[in-house]
Structure formats: C-alpha cells, structure tokens
Write a protein that holds these residues in place. Structure first.
Motif, PDB file in Angstrom:
ATOM      1  N   TRP A 147     -51.385  77.116 -60.437  1.00 29.23           N
ATOM      2  CA  TRP A 147     -49.981  77.533 -60.555  1.00 29.23           C
ATOM      3  C   TRP A 147     -49.477  77.437 -61.988  1.00 29.23           C
ATOM      4  O   TRP A 147     -48.329  77.772 -62.276  1.00 29.23           O
ATOM      5  CB  TRP A 147     -49.104  76.654 -59.644  1.00 29.23           C
ATOM      6  N   LYS A 148     -50.324  76.972 -62.902  1.00 33.98           N
ATOM      7  CA  LYS A 148     -49.865  76.690 -64.268  1.00 33.98           C
ATOM      8  C   LYS A 148     -49.278  77.909 -64.982  1.00 33.98           C
ATOM      9  O   LYS A 148     -48.349  77.788 -65.762  1.00 33.98           O
ATOM     10  CB  LYS A 148     -51.021  76.129 -65.090  1.00 33.98           C
ATOM     11  N   GLU A 149     -49.869  79.077 -64.731  1.00 27.82           N
ATOM     12  CA  GLU A 149     -49.434  80.278 -65.447  1.00 27.82           C
ATOM     13  C   GLU A 149     -48.249  80.959 -64.756  1.00 27.82           C
ATOM     14  O   GLU A 149     -47.754  81.973 -65.225  1.00 27.82           O
ATOM     15  CB  GLU A 149     -50.591  81.272 -65.558  1.00 27.82           C
ATOM     16  N   ILE A 150     -47.870  80.427 -63.595  1.00 26.36           N
ATOM     17  CA  ILE A 150     -46.790  81.048 -62.837  1.00 26.36           C
ATOM     18  C   ILE A 150     -45.535  80.206 -63.035  1.00 26.36           C
ATOM     19  O   ILE A 150     -45.487  79.067 -62.591  1.00 26.36           O
ATOM     20  CB  ILE A 150     -47.148  81.133 -61.336  1.00 26.36           C
ATOM     21  N   THR A 151     -44.531  80.779 -63.725  1.00 25.98           N
ATOM     22  CA  THR A 151     -43.386  79.954 -64.127  1.00 25.98           C
ATOM     23  C   THR A 151     -42.057  80.585 -63.699  1.00 25.98           C
ATOM     24  O   THR A 151     -42.008  81.739 -63.300  1.00 25.98           O
ATOM     25  CB  THR A 151     -43.374  79.780 -65.663  1.00 25.98           C
ATOM     26  N   GLY A 152     -41.016  79.800 -63.808  1.00 23.63           N
ATOM     27  CA  GLY A 152     -39.645  80.278 -63.641  1.00 23.63           C
ATOM     28  C   GLY A 152     -39.349  80.821 -62.252  1.00 23.63           C
ATOM     29  O   GLY A 152     -39.839  80.303 -61.243  1.00 23.63           O
ATOM     30  N   PHE A 153     -38.575  81.890 -62.232  1.00 23.85           N
ATOM     31  CA  PHE A 153     -38.140  82.502 -60.979  1.00 23.85           C
ATOM     32  C   PHE A 153     -39.344  82.998 -60.164  1.00 23.85           C
ATOM     33  O   PHE A 153     -39.413  82.840 -58.947  1.00 23.85           O
ATOM     34  CB  PHE A 153     -37.188  83.669 -61.306  1.00 23.85           C
ATOM     35  N   ARG A 154     -40.307  83.569 -60.898  1.00 22.79           N
ATOM     36  CA  ARG A 154     -41.508  84.087 -60.246  1.00 22.79           C
ATOM     37  C   ARG A 154     -42.212  82.967 -59.476  1.00 22.79           C
ATOM     38  O   ARG A 154     -42.703  83.160 -58.370  1.00 22.79           O
ATOM     39  CB  ARG A 154     -42.427  84.652 -61.342  1.00 22.79           C
ATOM     40  N   ARG A 155     -42.262  81.802 -60.085  1.00 24.00           N
ATOM     41  CA  ARG A 155     -42.891  80.655 -59.434  1.00 24.00           C
ATOM     42  C   ARG A 155     -42.128  80.275 -58.167  1.00 24.00           C
ATOM     43  O   ARG A 155     -42.742  80.017 -57.126  1.00 24.00           O
ATOM     44  CB  ARG A 155     -42.933  79.477 -60.410  1.00 24.00           C
ATOM     45  N   ARG A 156     -40.801  80.252 -58.249  1.00 26.47           N
ATOM     46  CA  ARG A 156     -40.009  79.861 -57.072  1.00 26.47           C
ATOM     47  C   ARG A 156     -40.191  80.883 -55.949  1.00 26.47           C
ATOM     48  O   ARG A 156     -40.328  80.518 -54.782  1.00 26.47           O
ATOM     49  CB  ARG A 156     -38.532  79.728 -57.466  1.00 26.47           C
ATOM     50  N   VAL A 157     -40.230  82.157 -56.339  1.00 23.01           N
ATOM     51  CA  VAL A 157     -40.438  83.214 -55.338  1.00 23.01           C
ATOM     52  C   VAL A 157     -41.809  83.074 -54.686  1.00 23.01           C
ATOM     53  O   VAL A 157     -41.943  83.127 -53.451  1.00 23.01           O
ATOM     54  CB  VAL A 157     -40.303  84.615 -55.993  1.00 23.01           C
ATOM     55  N   LEU A 158     -42.817  82.855 -55.495  1.00 28.34           N
ATOM     56  CA  LEU A 158     -44.181  82.787 -54.938  1.00 28.34           C
ATOM     57  C   LEU A 158     -44.399  81.500 -54.146  1.00 28.34           C
ATOM     58  O   LEU A 158     -45.146  81.488 -53.166  1.00 28.34           O
ATOM     59  CB  LEU A 158     -45.215  82.954 -56.058  1.00 28.34           C
ATOM     60  N   ARG A 159     -43.724  80.421 -54.556  1.00 27.91           N
ATOM     61  CA  ARG A 159     -43.786  79.183 -53.773  1.00 27.91           C
ATOM     62  C   ARG A 159     -43.173  79.413 -52.383  1.00 27.91           C
ATOM     63  O   ARG A 159     -43.717  78.976 -51.368  1.00 27.91           O
ATOM     64  CB  ARG A 159     -43.011  78.057 -54.478  1.00 27.91           C
ATOM     65  N   ALA A 160     -42.028  80.086 -52.365  1.00 27.07           N
ATOM     66  CA  ALA A 160     -41.367  80.374 -51.090  1.00 27.07           C
ATOM     67  C   ALA A 160     -42.264  81.267 -50.228  1.00 27.07           C
ATOM     68  O   ALA A 160     -42.366  81.088 -49.010  1.00 27.07           O
ATOM     69  CB  ALA A 160     -40.017  81.042 -51.338  1.00 27.07           C
TER      70      ALA A 160
ATOM     71  N   THR B 188     -34.600  86.703 -47.654  1.00 21.52           N
ATOM     72  CA  THR B 188     -34.905  85.302 -47.307  1.00 21.52           C
ATOM     73  C   THR B 188     -35.660  84.619 -48.437  1.00 21.52           C
ATOM     74  O   THR B 188     -35.382  83.478 -48.815  1.00 21.52           O
ATOM     75  CB  THR B 188     -35.764  85.245 -46.025  1.00 21.52           C
ATOM     76  N   ILE B 189     -36.652  85.348 -48.970  1.00 23.05           N
ATOM     77  CA  ILE B 189     -37.465  84.787 -50.058  1.00 23.05           C
ATOM     78  C   ILE B 189     -36.590  84.542 -51.288  1.00 23.05           C
ATOM     79  O   ILE B 189     -36.668  83.480 -51.921  1.00 23.05           O
ATOM     80  CB  ILE B 189     -38.640  85.742 -50.412  1.00 23.05           C
ATOM     81  N   ALA B 190     -35.716  85.506 -51.600  1.00 25.33           N
ATOM     82  CA  ALA B 190     -34.823  85.358 -52.760  1.00 25.33           C
ATOM     83  C   ALA B 190     -33.930  84.128 -52.575  1.00 25.33           C
ATOM     84  O   ALA B 190     -33.753  83.338 -53.505  1.00 25.33           O
ATOM     85  CB  ALA B 190     -33.991  86.619 -52.939  1.00 25.33           C
ATOM     86  N   SER B 191     -33.391  83.954 -51.369  1.00 28.77           N
ATOM     87  CA  SER B 191     -32.541  82.790 -51.097  1.00 28.77           C
ATOM     88  C   SER B 191     -33.321  81.505 -51.261  1.00 28.77           C
ATOM     89  O   SER B 191     -32.851  80.544 -51.885  1.00 28.77           O
ATOM     90  CB  SER B 191     -31.980  82.863 -49.669  1.00 28.77           C
ATOM     91  N   ALA B 192     -34.528  81.494 -50.691  1.00 30.80           N
ATOM     92  CA  ALA B 192     -35.362  80.293 -50.796  1.00 30.80           C
ATOM     93  C   ALA B 192     -35.688  79.982 -52.252  1.00 30.80           C
ATOM     94  O   ALA B 192     -35.907  78.827 -52.624  1.00 30.80           O
ATOM     95  CB  ALA B 192     -36.646  80.474 -49.988  1.00 30.80           C
ATOM     96  N   ALA B 193     -35.701  81.030 -53.087  1.00 28.15           N
ATOM     97  CA  ALA B 193     -36.006  80.840 -54.512  1.00 28.15           C
ATOM     98  C   ALA B 193     -34.739  80.495 -55.293  1.00 28.15           C
ATOM     99  O   ALA B 193     -34.769  80.380 -56.511  1.00 28.15           O
ATOM    100  CB  ALA B 193     -36.659  82.090 -55.086  1.00 28.15           C
ATOM    101  N   GLY B 194     -33.624  80.358 -54.564  1.00 30.49           N
ATOM    102  CA  GLY B 194     -32.379  79.926 -55.200  1.00 30.49           C
ATOM    103  C   GLY B 194     -31.552  81.070 -55.759  1.00 30.49           C
ATOM    104  O   GLY B 194     -30.691  80.882 -56.601  1.00 30.49           O
ATOM    105  N   SER B 195     -31.823  82.297 -55.294  1.00 33.74           N
ATOM    106  CA  SER B 195     -31.099  83.455 -55.817  1.00 33.74           C
ATOM    107  C   SER B 195     -30.803  84.432 -54.679  1.00 33.74           C
ATOM    108  O   SER B 195     -31.422  85.480 -54.574  1.00 33.74           O
ATOM    109  CB  SER B 195     -31.941  84.114 -56.909  1.00 33.74           C
ATOM    110  N   PRO B 196     -29.817  84.074 -53.812  1.00 32.77           N
ATOM    111  CA  PRO B 196     -29.578  84.825 -52.576  1.00 32.77           C
ATOM    112  C   PRO B 196     -29.379  86.323 -52.790  1.00 32.77           C
ATOM    113  O   PRO B 196     -29.703  87.118 -51.913  1.00 32.77           O
ATOM    114  CB  PRO B 196     -28.301  84.187 -52.017  1.00 32.77           C
TER     115      PRO B 196
END
Lengths: 150, 200
Positions: B112-125, B139-147
């Motif tokens: 996960w080191k190269e995956i950062t920021g919003f992209r990371r939150r989206v992919l984690r969700a 749903t994914i956007a909301s889970a990433a903190g950006s409804p």
C-alpha cells in the motif's frame, strides 16, 4: 538513472557474458562467475549512466570475476588455466577453445573481447584495465600464438 | 583465424538462458532486486504481477504492454526489476484459487506504500467490500470521507494498481449500472459472474 528494467539487460547480454566467462574460466566455473557478475551488476545498476556501453560494463565486471576466480585457484595451488569440459560442441570449436584456453589470461581476454565481444581496442583496454597500446599488443601476441597452435 | 573465433563464439549457448534464470531467482530469494514480476494465465487473459519487498504492488491485464509497464516502473520506482516465479508465487496461487472458485479473500500481502491520499482511502474502502457483494460509487466516496465525491472515487478506482485483489469490480452505479472498469466491462462482468457462482 536508466529506465531499462534489469531483466532486459540480463536477457540481452547473458549469452555474451556466458561466452566470455566460459572462454576465461571454463564452462564449469563460468556458472559461479556468471552469477557473481550479474548480482554485482544488479547492485550497481541504478548508478549506471544512461549513455553507458552496457555490454562493455558487464564484460568489465565479468572480467574482474574471472580474474578473481583465477587468483583463488592459484592461491589454493590449482592450475589457473580454464578447465574445458567435454561439452557437446563441434570438434572444430573445441579445438579453438582449447587453444584460446592455453593463452595467458590477458591475451585470452583480448582475443575473446575483440573477436567474440566485438569490442574496439579502447574498450578492451578499459575492460582488462591496461593501456590501449598494451591491449593491442596482447591481442597481437594472442593471435600469433593461436596461429602457431592451430 | 579471427573468423574461426567469431564463428565458434556465436555457437548457441542454451546454458546461458538457464543460468540467467537462476540469477534472477537467486536475486529474488536473497532480496537483491526492488521489483519482481511474472506473467500468468487466467480466464481473463494474461495477468502481469509485480511484487515489491512489501507485497504485491501492481497487477495488470497484460496484453502487449508488459514492456511498457516495466519501463514505467523502472523510471518511476527502480530499474532493479527481475522476472521471478518464486517471488510472485503467493499471489499466483491465490489468484488461481480465486478463479477456480476456491478462494473468497486474498491473504498474501499487498504493497500500500505507493497508494496515498484520497486514492488510498477509496481503495481501502473498496478492499472492505466482500466477495459476491457490491457497493455504489457514492457509498465508497462516503466511506473515503467525501460523500459528494462519487466521480472522484470513480477516477481513483480507475487507477487501481491492484484490480481483482482490491475488488474495484464490486463497485457499481447506485441504479445497478456496471460503471467502468480498467480491464474493460466484459472482465468486470466475468468477475461478478464468477463471484455470483454463475459459470462464466
């Protein structure tokens, strides 16, 4: 920094590095020297300048590994000449490799680098670490000896 | 004389190919390179796996662009890249089990080191969406903190470096539409069908 994946360097140059080492130390010892050469190259690879002659760079490392190998053999009292195994090869080639194997290391290296590696005198000198004039002389002497043997 | 040497030199040396393979596998076993890759066959076509010392770092639907992908990695990450079946084996095995319907979650580590920021939150969700399940872009956007970032989430999913194992194919439009997919919608459909238990 170069953007060519190391695997491609390995794929593109493995045959010539193998041939050089086989000529320098014999087919059996070539395996170890080959591994050491490419592992050392892998380590240094990110620092290689993009405009470098990759072939000459690899052969320089291979040459050092071959010389180290020869030195180690000599230290334990073994013959420094490459051991030629009975690898299946055309008989004519076997004759040639035996004659090349009988040359002193520097002449052997010059002959292999010139006619196998297709390197110019300047690069031969760089690989074996001598002057261009000395490289020319080694090559000349080596060829003369080969003509006498074959 | 010189022609004899040139001829003898150019005789084929099949043992060099085997020796080169041993070098690459040894480099992998001893952790001497930075990236290791291998291509494997799958029902979705050839896959390119790239692993770092931290885990699987990229998975590509290979096509013909393997060389281009590797060149990009060499420029962006490190040119110390070698092909190794050994170093990529854990992910190959899990993917084969997944395609055979015998695996529902991936356990081999992901980088996960190269995956950062919003992209990371989206992919984690996205990674939290279970097998056979689905989620909407919203749903994914909301889970990433950006409804309200459904579109941005879609873009982040479009650049998923680890499709299949980070299951972006499970993210669909709220209305049931398929949305997009890096590997093409046909592949997205095949993955959903596989997970639904339908014969693909």
């Amino acid at each position: 920094m170069t953007a060519i994946p190391f695997q491609r360097v390995l794929d593109d140059h493995r045959d010539d590095v193998w041939r050089y080492l086989r000529g320098m130390v014999g087919a059996q010892a070539a395996e170890d020297c080959f591994q050491e050469t490419f592992l050392a190259a892998l380590r240094a690879y990110p620092r290689l300048r993009p405009d470098s002659n990759v072939s000459a760079w690899l052969l320089t490392i291979a040459h050092r590994k071959a010389i180290d190998h020869t030195r180690r053999r000599r230290e334990v009292g073994l013959s420094a000449a490459p051991v030629l195994e009975s690898v299946p090869a055309p008989e004519r080639d076997t004759t040639i490799w035996s004659a090349v194997a009988a040359l002193p290391p520097r002449q052997r290296a010059s002959v292999l680098l010139r006619f196998g590696g297709d390197l110019p005198h300047r690069d031969i000198a760089r690989v074996i670490g001598c002057s261009e004039a000395a490289a020319r002389r080694s090559l000349h002497e080596g060829l003369k000896r080969l003509r006498e043997t074959l | 004389m010189s022609e004899l040497i040139v001829d003898a030199w150019h005789a084929p040396v099949p043992e060099a190919a085997a020796a080169a393979q041993r070098v690459a596998e040894r480099a992998a076993a001893e952790g001497r390179a930075d990236l290791y890759y291998e291509t494997i066959a799958s029902p979705l076509g050839e896959l390119l796996l790239v692993a770092s010392r931290h885990g699987l770092t990229q998975l590509h639907y290979a096509g013909d662009d393997v060389d281009a992908v590797l060149e990009d990695l060499a420029a962006a990450r490190s040119p110390r890249i070698v092909r190794s079946a050994g170093a990529t084996d854990p992910w190959r095995r899990e993917l084969e089990q997944y395609f055979a319907g015998r695996r529902r979650t991936f356990e081999a580590p992901l980088d996960w080191k190269e995956i950062t920021g919003f992209r990371r939150r989206v992919l984690r969700a996205t990674a939290a969406v279970g097998y056979g399940d689905s989620a909407s872009y919203k749903t994914i956007a909301s889970a990433a903190g950006s409804p309200r970032g459904a579109r941005a989430a879609g873009n982040a999913l479009g650049s998923n470096p680890l499709p299949i194992v980070i299951p972006c194919h499970r993210v669909l439009h709220a209305g049931g539409g398929l949305g997009g997919y890096t590997g093409g919608l046909e592949r997205k459909q095949m993955l959903l069908a596989l997970e639904a238990g339908d014969a693909a």
